[in-house]
Design an enzyme around this catalytic site. Structure first.
Site, mmCIF file in Angstrom:
data_model
loop_
_atom_site.group_PDB
_atom_site.id
_atom_site.type_symbol
_atom_site.label_atom_id
_atom_site.label_comp_id
_atom_site.label_asym_id
_atom_site.label_seq_id
_atom_site.Cartn_x
_atom_site.Cartn_y
_atom_site.Cartn_z
ATOM 1 N NE ARG A 1 -3.341 2.480 2.622
ATOM 2 C CZ ARG A 1 -3.166 3.353 3.602
ATOM 3 N NH1 ARG A 1 -2.464 3.056 4.676
ATOM 4 N NH2 ARG A 1 -3.725 4.543 3.537
ATOM 5 C CG HIS B 1 -0.743 9.084 3.414
ATOM 6 N ND1 HIS B 1 -0.952 7.744 3.670
ATOM 7 C CD2 HIS B 1 -0.225 9.581 4.561
ATOM 8 C CE1 HIS B 1 -0.571 7.451 4.902
ATOM 9 N NE2 HIS B 1 -0.117 8.560 5.468
ATOM 10 C CD GLU C 1 -4.122 7.728 9.583
ATOM 11 O OE1 GLU C 1 -3.483 8.750 9.853
ATOM 12 O OE2 GLU C 1 -3.804 6.611 10.003
ATOM 13 C CG ASN D 1 -4.860 3.410 8.770
ATOM 14 O OD1 ASN D 1 -5.029 2.415 8.053
ATOM 15 N ND2 ASN D 1 -4.419 4.557 8.299
ATOM 16 C CE1 TYR E 1 0.331 2.653 13.446
ATOM 17 C CE2 TYR E 1 -1.664 3.704 12.647
ATOM 18 C CZ TYR E 1 -0.392 3.206 12.415
ATOM 19 O OH TYR E 1 0.146 3.260 11.151
ATOM 20 C CD GLU F 1 -1.368 3.992 8.059
ATOM 21 O OE1 GLU F 1 -1.032 4.420 9.185
ATOM 22 O OE2 GLU F 1 -1.564 4.738 7.080
#
Ligand code: IFM
Length: 445
Positions: free
Chosen positions: A85, A129, A175, A300, A302, A354
């Site tokens: 990606r 991005h 995002e 994504n 985290y 991600e």
């Protein structure tokens, strides 16, 4: 590297055809900021402002991926990646964000995509991005103005027309919460503004541009289309009603503010009420334009946020550890959150686009023994396998990131990569985690 028996078993818990990948983005790795006609981006400007980037660095050179992409594809191949990606730098292919296309810029992505395909690696492309052409910021305030919506759709259509048939997926935005909130409300990211009303208007324009871009790309390609959202599930810091309400609002601003319009065609009422006069201006037809059917949802993941009605929030009780970003390591939250998203939104197939950690890596005698990153990967893959077992339709996983790279306002101080990058020589060294991921992928056949 030999996997221990539990890790060997982990490898068998993912369905056949599961897409194993790793991710990067243009501004963070390409470098070549002034090469072959690339225009300036808002991040070039931001980096040039004193005090914005912790180590005073910029993206001019980064990982020199613009020159070293064949070597980087060879590393992906060695890893056994099925998918990669990456993002396209808008100012590289259209230096002013409108008007003339830059053929030299498109040529780079053309070679990269062909190189990936020749290596048997699926290319997954993100259009935006965060590196907005600076000219659009200068001309009308970038994402602050509705003027950006048709321009982004034009850019999306052009990319879909040129590359759609060779891409495994095309994603509009990475995002949008970060673009709107970190870029326009907290000033941590480019363009560095501090105004909540502006940030919320930006979020609406991002969503609207996403919806228009989806329609524009559908007319050009049959490749799967989607968006990538960053979800940081919010939990009350203390079991009090005040903290529960604060966490609900935090969830509203981070998760529901983007999920509800995309999948339900409306903004969450509690958040609108909270925003009051800072709520965005929405024109008739906007919500329908945003809620376009998608082929996949990229998430994504985290960490979580612990939210307190008191400021500051107390340290998380029972934390399992923190990454070098100071982010709490909470793999179980990933399972819980995926189950919730599947239940509440009935989304299209999900990809974890991600997941990864910054670690205080040390290169010693040519080796990076990043045991904490292996533990992070293992625990999150177990959490993901559990979500799949519960019935959540997750089709792939992309580790962030392939290489150590430019971590935005943290500069080069934080290292997320499977490959260590020596920024003086540009040498890449596979970390222990790369060997572990390779062994795991090797078990997939
Ligand atoms: O490096 C970033 C990436 O660009 C977007 N998602 C989070 C990563 C780690 O902070």
């Amino acid at each position: 590297m030999q996997l221990d028996p539990e890790d060997q078993q982990l490898a068998t818990r993912f369905p056949p055809g599961f897409v194993w990948g790793s991710a990067t983005s243009a501004a963070q790795i390409e470098g070549a900021a002034q090469t072959d006609g690339r225009g300036p981006s808002i991040w070039d400007r931001f980096c040039a402002e004193p005090g914005r980037i912790i180590d005073g660095s910029n993206t001019d050179i980064a990982c020199e991926h613009y020159q070293r992409w064949p070597e980087d594809i060879a590393q992906m191949r060695w890893l056994g990646l099925k998918a990669y990606r990456f993002s396209m730098a808008w100012p590289r292919v259209q230096p002013r964000g409108r008007g003339a296309w830059n053929e030299a810029g498109f040529g780079f992505y053309d070679r990269l995509i062909d190189g990936l395909l020749q290596a048997g690696i699926q290319p997954h492309l993100t259009l935006y991005h965060w590196d907005l052409p600076a000219a659009l910021q200068d001309d009308f305030g970038g994402w602050q103005s509705r003027e950006i919506v048709p321009l982004f759709a034009d850019y999306a259509a052009e990319v879909a027309r040129r590359f759609g048939d060779r891409l495994a997926s095309l994603c509009t935005l990475n995002e949008p919460w970060c673009v709107a909130t970190l870029g326009h409300e907290t000033a941590q990211f480019a363009p560095g503004l501090k105004d909540r009303r502006v940030a919320m208007q930006v979020s609406h324009h991002l969503l609207l541009a996403h919806g228009h871009a989806i329609d524009a790309m559908r007319a050009e390609t049959r490749t799967p289309l989607g968006i990538v959202l960053n979800h940081t599930p919010a939990y009350p810091a203390q079991p009090t009603e005040a903290d529960r309400l604060a966490a609900r609002l935090d969830d509203g601003l981070n998760v529901r503010w983007y999920m509800d319009p995309i999948f339900m065609g409306r903004y969450p009422l509690d958040v609108l009420a909270h925003l009051g006069a800072d709520a965005p201006q929405v024109h008739a037809g906007d919500m329908a334009a945003i809620a376009r059917p998608l082929d996949f949802l990229g998430l994504n993941f985290y960490t979580r946020s612990l939210v307190s009605a008191r400021v500051p929030a107390p340290a998380p009780p029972g934390a399992q550890g923190f990454t070098d970003m100071g982010w709490e390591i909470v793999p179980d939250v990933m399972t819980e959150h995926l189950a919730r998203i599947a239940r509440e939104y009935l989304p299209p197939p999900i990809y974890i686009t991600e997941n990864g950690m910054a670690n205080a890596d040390r290169l010693q005698d040519g080796v990076v023994d990043d045991a904490p990153r292996i533990a992070y990967l293992r625990s999150h893959l177990r959490a993901l396998a559990r979500a799949i077992q519960y019935g959540v339709d997750v089709r792939g996983y992309f580790y962030w990131s392939l290489l150590d790279n430019f971590e935005w306002n943290s500069g080069y101080a934080k290292r997320f990569g499977l490959f260590h990058v020596n920024y003086a020589t540009q040498q890449r060294i596979a970390k222990a985690s790369a060997h572990w991921y390779r062994a795991l992928l090797g078990r997939q056949g």
